[in-house]
Design a protein around this motif. Sequence first.
Motif: not given
Length: 754
Positions: A373-380
């Motif tokens: 939603a915030l447009g933050i690239p993320a890897v889990g």
Amino acid sequence: MYGALGGPRLLLRRLREVMVEPVSPQARLDKIVVHIAANMVAEVCSVYVLRADGRLELCATEGLNREAVHLTTMRSGEGLVGRIAETAEPLALSDAQRHPSFSYRPETGEEIYSSFLGVPILRGGNTLGVLVVQNKARRSYSDEEVEALQTTAMLLAEMIASGELQSLVLPGNDIALRRPLALKGSAVADGVGLGYVVLHEPRIIIKQLVAEDVKREAERLDTAIAAMRESIDMLIENGNMGPGEHHEVLETFRMFAHDRGWLRRLREAVATGLTAEAAVERVQNDARAKLQRRTEPYMRERLHDLDDLANRLLHKLTGQSFVAAHEDLHENSIIVARTMGPAALLEYDRAKVRGLVLESAGPSSHVAIVARALGIPAVGDVANIIDFVEPGDPLIIDGGTGDVHLRPPPDVERAYAEKARLRARRQEQYHKLRDVPAITKDGVTIDLHMNAGLLVDLEHVVETGAISVGLFRTELQFMLSPQFPRMGEQEALYRAALDAAAGRPITFRTLDIGSDKILPYMTQVQEENPALGWRAIRIGLDRPGLLRSQLRGLLRAGAGREMRIMFPMIATLEEYDAAKALVQRELELLKLHHREPPSVLKLGIMIEVPSMLWQLDEVCPKVDFLSVGSNDLIQYLYAVDRDNKRVSARFDVLSAPILRALKFIVDKCGAAKTPLTLCGEMGGKPLEAMVLLALGFRGLSMSAASIGPVKATVLAMDLGEVEAFVSSLLRRSTGGRSLRDDLTSFAESKGIPI
Ligand code: PEP
Ligand code: MG
């Protein structure tokens, strides 16, 4: 023999003095080996440092030929030293040369030494080097001596970690701690982020390793353990747990907190002359080194518990805070966390955060939804990353592929900087498409809607050119709130959302909680199979007070405007009837209070439970619209947990069983003229979207970032042509094999961007 020269405490004190002397790193290391050899009454003491190329380099020695320093190297696993590095376990031998791993290096002159004691130099359970003492006479080293050497190795670990030894190893070689690392996790939120590591839970900085007064340190340790046990007991008794602190986890904690072996090891480490906090770190280092090498999930769980416990103890001992001070954030921060609740991410300054890496959270976790939603690239799901990073390390993440590059070499950095530039350029092109209607080459109009769940999402509605919010996940706001939001608060939120959508309709989905979506303030029900358990509409119908207060908030917020309400996880027609009856009652109440009702009220359901497929004939005439929740529908059709990494990649959505089921829904809705959309993740992926349109979907709802790419796909496709290909592929296809390759080749041959 041992102890004659003062024992480990004296040695530690000496070494502490050496650590602060203003001499060169090499001179310091040379002094250290002399002190260790003297204190341990050994003829030899040597330090090997692990380099980035995996070789152990002899960096200092007392007793072996000095010419061998920086000349002798060995591979991890090679010789006794290599073996210690590989296993991360101490090795004590009275007749070293007869050991099968012994590897003779003539330049060192070590043939005259019989006994050998080596310990790994560990940090966060990772080997940074090896510390060795040797004796001419055959002798066996006592447990106390092994212990003392391990404690000494801790000091060396600090020295290596501080970067001081970097200048020592042969030119052109990095020490292992600083080596570039490529890690793979799961793609959580698309986008490329280049920045520097900020630890969400900063590592405790141990300022003093060596005790001034051993007795006092033993008391500090005992006091901290008692305080920690008490706080765990209180957490369990009050049931007042934060998100993620489940009862079972705490019970396991309690068990470990009373584990005699663990406590004994802590006390022994203090007795060797370490401060209480250094002792906790020492013991935890050993535990990590052992457990990290185990592959059984149970052992890894246990490591997590022990880590948490050690952290709690360190916090008690140092009084340092658990969470990153937000002022520590620099421009271009990439937050690294073991795990994180959605609210914590919102507290960071969005303008400075370039990315998010999580050790144990996957694509459908809630922090993932917030990141998107915030447009933050993320890897889990990046295993053990916390152990490898140091705050401030350069880090690159690719949230589209799940790639993580820690301390990237220059060519990797260049490649990603280029990728980021390209993405920005493409983003600009998508932006230009904003006002271009989504019409296929052969003139079919497609409705692209946006998924949202937070007010921040709604900024994107206008920006992306979405024609409506096709799915508003109301539960996100509930998950972020410290208590159950009151009706008035809900009403205000829904009204603000409608205002922000600037005239575009919003389809509000009623509370979809349960399964992995936990409200911290609601008592959690323990279930064997939460995904098949008490969730979503099932809770809403069993606790009509909750659902009614939400419906009231929605109807009031929609005064004089179009209001669309959708129910999740409906499994039978009767459930829908019951939900609709609650809406009816709320409408009557509205009238009774002379409040303005919505100008248009549309009610629909999500097709998420397979049983709905065989009730469509009865359901279609009763609803205003339907929306396929493909995330859940697919997990139930293939009986595969969407959050379980082991199985979630086993089946492909682009396979005949799924596509035929979706086509069945399209045909039924088409015959009944019931408006239909799809709002699961597959609708936001260009290739999948292309196939869905070919199956007959004309409306898709997706995350904001997907709208541009999907629109580009729509504009480039000749729907008739795609339909013909997909239907022939489905006719030809057998079983459940993936059709992805065939579909990809087709799209590529037609120049359709996917
Ligand atoms: C779905 O199941 O496809 C859906 C859109 O709902 P959620 O992902 O919130 O379960
Ligand atoms: Mg769902």
